[in-house]
Design an enzyme around this catalytic site. Structure first.
Site, PDB file in Angstrom:
ATOM      1  N   ASP A 195       0.828  -1.203   0.000  1.00 10.70           N
ATOM      2  CA  ASP A 195       0.000   0.000   0.000  1.00 10.70           C
ATOM      3  C   ASP A 195       0.861   1.251   0.000  1.00 10.70           C
ATOM      4  O   ASP A 195       1.313   1.694   1.041  1.00 10.70           O
ATOM      5  CB  ASP A 195      -0.916  -0.044   1.224  1.00 10.70           C
ATOM      6  CG  ASP A 195      -1.996   1.008   1.221  1.00 10.70           C
ATOM      7  OD1 ASP A 195      -2.181   1.676   0.194  1.00 10.70           O
ATOM      8  OD2 ASP A 195      -2.648   1.171   2.267  1.00 10.70           O
TER       9      ASP A 195
ATOM     10  N   GLU B 202      -2.522  10.511   0.828  1.00  8.51           N
ATOM     11  CA  GLU B 202      -3.752   9.711   0.750  1.00  8.51           C
ATOM     12  C   GLU B 202      -4.110   9.118   2.102  1.00  8.51           C
ATOM     13  O   GLU B 202      -5.286   8.994   2.454  1.00  8.51           O
ATOM     14  CB  GLU B 202      -3.580   8.590  -0.284  1.00  8.51           C
ATOM     15  CG  GLU B 202      -4.851   7.820  -0.612  1.00  8.51           C
ATOM     16  CD  GLU B 202      -5.130   6.650   0.317  1.00  8.51           C
ATOM     17  OE1 GLU B 202      -6.271   6.155   0.328  1.00  8.51           O
ATOM     18  OE2 GLU B 202      -4.209   6.226   1.051  1.00  8.51           O
ATOM     19  N   GLU B 203      -3.080   8.758   2.872  1.00  8.50           N
ATOM     20  CA  GLU B 203      -3.313   8.068   4.140  1.00  8.50           C
ATOM     21  C   GLU B 203      -3.819   8.983   5.250  1.00  8.50           C
ATOM     22  O   GLU B 203      -4.255   8.500   6.296  1.00  8.50           O
ATOM     23  CB  GLU B 203      -2.017   7.387   4.601  1.00  8.50           C
ATOM     24  CG  GLU B 203      -1.469   6.322   3.650  1.00  8.50           C
ATOM     25  CD  GLU B 203      -2.305   5.058   3.615  1.00  8.50           C
ATOM     26  OE1 GLU B 203      -3.358   5.025   4.279  1.00  8.50           O
ATOM     27  OE2 GLU B 203      -1.917   4.107   2.930  1.00  8.50           O
TER      28      GLU B 203
END
Length: 442
Positions: free
Chosen positions: A160, A192-193
């Site tokens: 990821d 994004e996280e």
């Protein structure tokens, strides 16, 4: 006789198969397995396997670089050079550090396209940030007989989402090598996280035209090599309670904020399990039930002090309905339990909550799945309202979400290589489809 018997036995000894010139654990001489090979030799064999593959070596390069959210600059620079060296025109999109962080380092989105094609019709996109902590990249041979596809790559970001980044790049390069006129673009975003500010930045930029110049978006996240037909929506909730501090020996002189918030949290915890008719959050056949996760609880100063404050943060994964509808259900539940107490405050801090996201799955050759996690997809506003044919959005990638973010994050060589084939199928379908008509982009 004993010596002859031994020779005869060795001559028919079964030997595990050797793939791509490598073998796990044992040295092979003729048809005879001798002593186990040493760890140094095994490590050299595994490193050669990676070095001989453009895909695996790119994946290793970017995974070895720490890129926790808000510290993505170093891996971004490496990707900039890699893409420029291979003929792409590459632009930086500087993205300010997220609010509440102490980072002052430059970090940026990467926007890349073939020379002379600044408005590509097909965009492959993923993210280059990871969750903390950084875990060192490592290679692990499979148990038993050596199988190249089962070599496991471990470390933060190996799944990821640097697996998607590497596979998307290699798939794009292969297509451009066979046809340099294919209108392919690459977008790799930051953060994004931690809220998606990288994709929001791209969405708000002049590159996101109205109407869009692109007709296909291929998002990369760990999907177990399945094509995803949708994912749940997302809503963040914070609940705060105010009390009155006092000595714990005389609690009637104060009011416990923790005691006030506990029954509310108990009610929140069950909202996804009860019907809408009795005050619960909605469910759907496609996404199942809405889930509620009480992620953090804070409160009090010491065990001998009646707590003056208490708070909780909650993540709600929506299976149906809109964020606005869910907010109303939550407010009503809190009001019912607290009796409308003014000591309780409910907030929805996410500036961009979103409902369940339905995606396209009209390309043959894939298994189909639905996922519960969130992505950057809803953070990219697509201005295709006036178009007869809408922009296609696909979600696909190597690796499983079940190990992402964990200490055992890892992926097999086989899955990483299969992802290149999967992205290639999606690109081929997009090229074949194209625009049904010309669209004028302002």
């Amino acid at each position: 006789m004993k010596l002859q018997y031994l020779v005869a036995l060795l001559s028919v000894q079964a030997v595990p198969p050797v793939t791509a010139g490598y073998i796990h654990q044992y040295a092979l001489v003729g048809s005879v397995i001798r002593q186990p090979i040493d760890q140094k030799t095994q490590r050299e064999n595994l490193n050669k396997l990676v070095s001989d593959s453009p895909l695996l070596s790119l994946h290793r390069t970017i995974c070895e670089i720490e890129s926790v959210s808000n510290r993505e600059g170093a891996v971004g620079e490496v990707l900039l050079k890699y893409l420029r060296d291979r003929g792409f025109t590459v632009e930086k999109q500087i993205v300010p550090a997220d609010r509440g962080t102490n980072s002052t380092a430059e970090r940026f989105n990467i926007w890349a396209y073939p020379k002379g094609c600044p408005r590509p019709k097909i965009i492959l996109t993923s993210h280059i940030d990871t969750v903390p902590p950084h875990i060192k990249y490592s290679l692990h041979a499979p148990d038993g007989d050596f199988d190249r596809a089962k070599v496991r790559i471990m470390g933060r970001g190996t799944v990821d989402a640097k697996a998607s980044v590497a596979a998307q790049i290699i798939a794009a390069l292969k297509h451009l090598k066979s046809n340099k006129d294919i209108p392919l673009g690459l977008l790799f975003v930051v953060s994004e996280e931690v809220g998606g500010s990288g994709m929001v930045h791209f969405s708000n930029s002049e590159l996101n035209t109205n109407p869009p110049f692109f007709h296909t978006l291929i998002f990369g996240e760990p999907t177990d090599l399945t094509l995803v037909d949708g994912h749940k929506g997302n809503l963040r909730v914070t609940i705060e309670a105010k009390g009155v501090a006092a000595h714990s020996g005389y609690p009637w002189l104060g009011r416990s904020a923790i005691s006030e918030i506990l029954p509310i949290l108990a009610r929140m915890d069950e909202l996804g399990d009860i019907p809408v008719e009795t005050g619960g959050l909605p469910s759907s056949e496609k996404y199942g039930r809405t889930t509620v996760n009480i992620g953090t609880i804070k409160g009090g100063a010491a065990d001998n002090v009646v707590p003056e404050t208490a708070s909780a943060s909650i993540a709600v994964r929506l299976a149906a309905g809109t964020p606005e509808e869910a907010e109303e259900i939550i407010r009503r539940a809190v009001h019912d339990v607290s009796g409308g107490s003014t000591n309780i405050t409910v907030n929805f801090p996410d500036s961009m909550p979103y409902p369940p996201i339905d995606l396209d799955v009209d390309v043959e050759g894939f298994d189909i799945s639905t996922v519960n996690y969130g992505t950057d997809i809803p953070k990219l506003e697509i201005h295709d309202e006036e178009l007869e044919v809408k922009v296609k959005r696909y979600l696909y990638g190597p690796g499983t979400i079940f190990v992402a973010h964990g200490a055992e994050e890892g992926i097999t060589v086989g899955d990483l290589e299969k992802a290149v084939e999967g992205y290639s199928k999606l690109i081929d379908a997009a090229v074949k489809r194209g625009w049904p008509r010309e669209v004028v982009v302002n």
